[in-house]
Motif scaffolding. Sequence first.
Motif, PDB file in Angstrom:
ATOM      1  N   GLU A 170      24.764  32.596  32.889  1.00 26.08           N
ATOM      2  CA  GLU A 170      24.551  34.257  32.957  1.00 26.08           C
ATOM      3  C   GLU A 170      24.084  34.736  31.800  1.00 26.08           C
ATOM      4  OE1 GLU A 170      26.295  38.090  34.266  1.00 26.08           O
ATOM      5  OE2 GLU A 170      27.535  36.509  35.479  1.00 26.08           O
ATOM      6  N   SER A 192      30.961  35.299  35.131  1.00 30.59           N
ATOM      7  CA  SER A 192      31.605  36.553  35.822  1.00 30.59           C
ATOM      8  C   SER A 192      31.322  36.131  37.194  1.00 30.59           C
ATOM      9  CB  SER A 192      30.628  37.777  35.398  1.00 30.59           C
ATOM     10  OG  SER A 192      29.492  37.877  36.147  1.00 30.59           O
ATOM     11  N   LYS A 197      30.031  38.170  43.876  1.00 30.26           N
ATOM     12  CA  LYS A 197      30.142  39.501  44.705  1.00 30.26           C
ATOM     13  C   LYS A 197      28.954  40.115  45.198  1.00 30.26           C
ATOM     14  CE  LYS A 197      29.304  42.353  40.122  1.00 30.26           C
ATOM     15  NZ  LYS A 197      29.903  43.329  39.418  1.00 30.26           N
ATOM     16  N   ARG A 216      33.415  32.775  28.919  1.00 31.78           N
ATOM     17  CA  ARG A 216      31.986  32.562  28.126  1.00 31.78           C
ATOM     18  C   ARG A 216      32.296  31.625  26.939  1.00 31.78           C
ATOM     19  NH1 ARG A 216      29.511  38.401  29.344  1.00 31.78           N
ATOM     20  NH2 ARG A 216      29.960  38.288  31.545  1.00 31.78           N
ATOM     21  N   ASP A 232      35.614  44.294  37.873  1.00 25.64           N
ATOM     22  CA  ASP A 232      34.664  43.669  38.717  1.00 25.64           C
ATOM     23  C   ASP A 232      34.297  44.598  39.789  1.00 25.64           C
ATOM     24  OD1 ASP A 232      32.236  42.395  38.372  1.00 25.64           O
ATOM     25  OD2 ASP A 232      32.715  40.842  39.829  1.00 25.64           O
ATOM     26  N   HIS A 433      19.843  42.714  31.096  1.00 23.72           N
ATOM     27  CA  HIS A 433      21.134  42.722  31.634  1.00 23.72           C
ATOM     28  C   HIS A 433      21.468  41.249  32.251  1.00 23.72           C
ATOM     29  CE1 HIS A 433      24.607  44.414  33.049  1.00 23.72           C
ATOM     30  NE2 HIS A 433      24.501  44.525  34.205  1.00 23.72           N
ATOM     31  N   GLY A 475      29.188  47.385  31.859  1.00 25.84           N
ATOM     32  CA  GLY A 475      27.910  47.583  32.043  1.00 25.84           C
ATOM     33  C   GLY A 475      27.545  47.085  33.571  1.00 25.84           C
ATOM     34  N   GLY A 476      26.476  47.798  34.134  1.00 22.63           N
ATOM     35  CA  GLY A 476      26.272  47.697  35.553  1.00 22.63           C
ATOM     36  C   GLY A 476      24.792  47.815  35.987  1.00 22.63           C
ATOM     37  N   ARG A 479      20.994  46.018  42.137  1.00 25.72           N
ATOM     38  CA  ARG A 479      20.588  44.855  42.189  1.00 25.72           C
ATOM     39  C   ARG A 479      19.342  44.278  42.907  1.00 25.72           C
ATOM     40  NH1 ARG A 479      24.750  44.182  38.618  1.00 25.72           N
ATOM     41  NH2 ARG A 479      26.796  44.559  39.623  1.00 25.72           N
ATOM     42  N   ALA A 522      30.860  45.947  35.877  1.00 31.28           N
ATOM     43  CA  ALA A 522      32.045  45.324  35.292  1.00 31.28           C
ATOM     44  C   ALA A 522      32.407  45.948  34.308  1.00 31.28           C
ATOM     45  CB  ALA A 522      31.767  43.838  35.163  1.00 31.28           C
TER      46      ALA A 522
HETATM   47  N1  ASP Z   1      28.309  40.630  36.045  1.00 33.84           N
HETATM   48  C1  ASP Z   1      27.812  41.693  34.867  1.00 33.84           C
HETATM   49  C2  ASP Z   1      28.520  41.379  33.532  1.00 33.84           C
HETATM   50  O1  ASP Z   1      29.365  40.402  33.625  1.00 33.84           O
HETATM   51  C3  ASP Z   1      28.360  42.919  35.284  1.00 33.84           C
HETATM   52  C4  ASP Z   1      27.518  43.695  36.251  1.00 33.84           C
HETATM   53  O2  ASP Z   1      26.274  43.515  36.631  1.00 33.84           O
HETATM   54  O3  ASP Z   1      27.985  44.010  37.329  1.00 33.84           O
HETATM   55  O4  ASP Z   1      28.216  41.813  32.416  1.00 33.84           O
END
Ligand code: ASP
Length: 575
Positions: A170, A192, A197, A216, A232, A433, A475-476, A479, A522
Motif C-alpha cells: 500500500e 491496513s 474493507k 509496515r 479503520d 493517498h 486520513g481517508g 474510493r 483510518a
Molecule cells: N487505508 C488507509 C491508510 O491506512 C486509510 C483509508 O483510506 O481509509 O492510510
Amino acid sequence: MLRSHNCGELRKTDIKKRVKLAGWVHSLRSFGKKAFIDLRDRHGITQAVLGEEFKAVYSELPRESVVLVEGAVVKRKQPNSAINTGEIEVIADKFIVLSKSKPLPLEIFNPDIKTTEEKRLEYRFLDLRRPEMQRAMEFRFGAETLIRQYMLLKDFVEIETPFMSRPTPEGARDFLVPSRSFKGKFWALPQSPQIYKQLLMVAGFDKYFQIVRCFRDEDLRADRQYEFTQIDIETSFSEESDIQELSEGLISLLYAQLLGIKLKRPFKQMSWEHAIDLYGSDKPDTRFGIELIELTDELRESGFKIIEKQIRADGIAKAILIPEELTRKETKAMEKIAKDYGFPGVAWTWIQKELKGGVAEQLEPIKTKLKKLGKGTLLILAGDWARVCEALGAMRLAAAEKLDLRKGLDVLWVTDFPLFKWSQEKQRLQSGHHPFTLPKPEKLSDLFENLSEQELLDIRSQAFDLVINGTEVGGGSMRITDKKLQERIFELLKIDRKTAKEKFGMLLKAFDYGVPPHGGIAFGFDRLLQVMLGKDSIRDVIAFPKNKVGRALMEDGPAKADQELLDELGIKTGD
Ligand code: ASP
C-alpha cells in the motif's frame, strides 16, 4: 480474593473495618518500634502500620516486594492530602511477604532521576508500574471502549480482517511470513485492511469499522512503529462530508469524555494547496502565525539578482518573519534547514526601524513593504513553489519550537490532496493517498486523456486528512468503484495489467458484481493518543513498543529462528 479492597479505595467511612490489602512496597519507613509501608497497586497507595512483631519480616524487606496486609482501618493522626486514602491507615495484624524483589535495575518513581529509554524498554514490566504509564494504558482502554460504544450507536459493525493475506503493498514495505505448506510462497502482514474493507462494502456491510493492528516495515521515528493500531472505518452511500461528520463526532467524544475538552465543530477545513502555500506543510500547525509571505511580485525586478533569476525560471519567492531577532548562530541553524532542502542558503535580514544585517542592502528597494510586516528576522527563499514552501515550513516549525509557540489545541481537515505525487527515487507517479482514491468528479474524464505529467500532478482527489496540532492523526478518501477507472489509475501508476490482476484481482473482480459508492478513513490510534496526552513519543502509549531502531529490548528481538523450522520453511538465511 486475597484482598478485600484495592490500595486506592479506603476512606474515612471505612474506619473500624477489617480489611485485606495486597500490593507492592512503594516505600518503607521504620521508626523505633514501628514501620510504615506505603502499599501500592494500580489504584493508589495506602499506608499500613507494622508493629514490632513483624520486625524480622520487614527489616530487610526491599522496595517493590509484593506483600499482603490484614488489619483494621483507623483514622490517620497526620492525614496526607496528597493521596486519596490519606485520612486513614491500616494497622496490620497479619503481614505476609508474597514475593521479594531484587534491588531495581532502574529508578521508576523518582522523576528527578533520569532513566534512559533503552533501560525503560529493557525492563518494560517495571517501567509500566509507573503511574504515568498506567494512566496511559487506562486512557487507551477508555478510548477504545468509547470508540466501540460510539460506533455501535452509529449502527456500525466491527469485523475482523485477516492478518495473513497475500502481499498487496500500500505504499510501505510489507512484513512477510513464509508459508510452510506452500514453500517459496509468502503471506504478508496487512499494512491496513484497505482492500478487505472495500470488499466488505461490496458484501453489503454498509458501515464497517475495526480497531485493528497494521504492520509496515518502515524506518521508525518518534511517531512510528512497525506495528500500530488504526481505527479503520468504511461506509457505503456516503459522501466526504458524512465521513468527516462521523469522524468529528468520534474525535469530539474522545476529547470531551477523556480530557473534558469541548472541540469546536464543524472542524476547520483547509485545502492542501492552501496549507502548503501558507504553512509549508500538508499537516500545518496553525496554533501560531509566522505564515509564509508571498514576495514574488515584489522581488521580480527589485535588483536582487539571485532571486530574480529563480523567479525568471518559473520560480517563486517567499519569506517568513520570525518575531524575534535571531542570533547569527540561530540564523545558521535556519540556513542548515534550507540546505537540507537543497537550497544554497537562505537570504535573511533583521527588520527593525530599518532593515539591518544580512541582505538588507539588496532589499532596500522594497523596504517600505517589508517594514509593514512587523519587526523580527526575515528569511527569504526563492525557487520551486513546493520546495520553497516546505523549507520555509520547516523553518517556521523550528522557530516556533524555539519561541515555545507550539501550545494550545487546534484541529483541522486538510482536503483536496493531489491524486498523484512524483517519486524522485522511482522516477514515476505515485498515489498521493493510495491507488483506490477517487479523483475530484470534474477531473474524472480527464484521466483518460493524454495528459502531461504536470497536468496529472495538478489533478486533485477526494482525499482528506485530520490534523491535530500539526500532526496527521487520520486520513481517508472516497474510493474508485469503476473498474475502468481503477485500471486506468493502475496504468498511470505504471502497474501493468498482469501485476494489477495478481495484486488487486479480488477487488477488480468484485467491481463486476454490484459495488456501492463508498469511502472511509483510518485514524492512527497510537498517534491520536500521543497527541491527546501530549507525549513526546508514540512509544509512551504502547505497552511493549520496539525501540527507535526497531528492536524489542525486553525480549531481545528480532532473533534467529530454529534451524529445524527454517528447514521446514525452505529458508536459507545465509549465515
Ligand atoms: N487505508 C488507509 C491508510 O491506512 C486509510 C483509508 O483510506 O481509509 O492510510
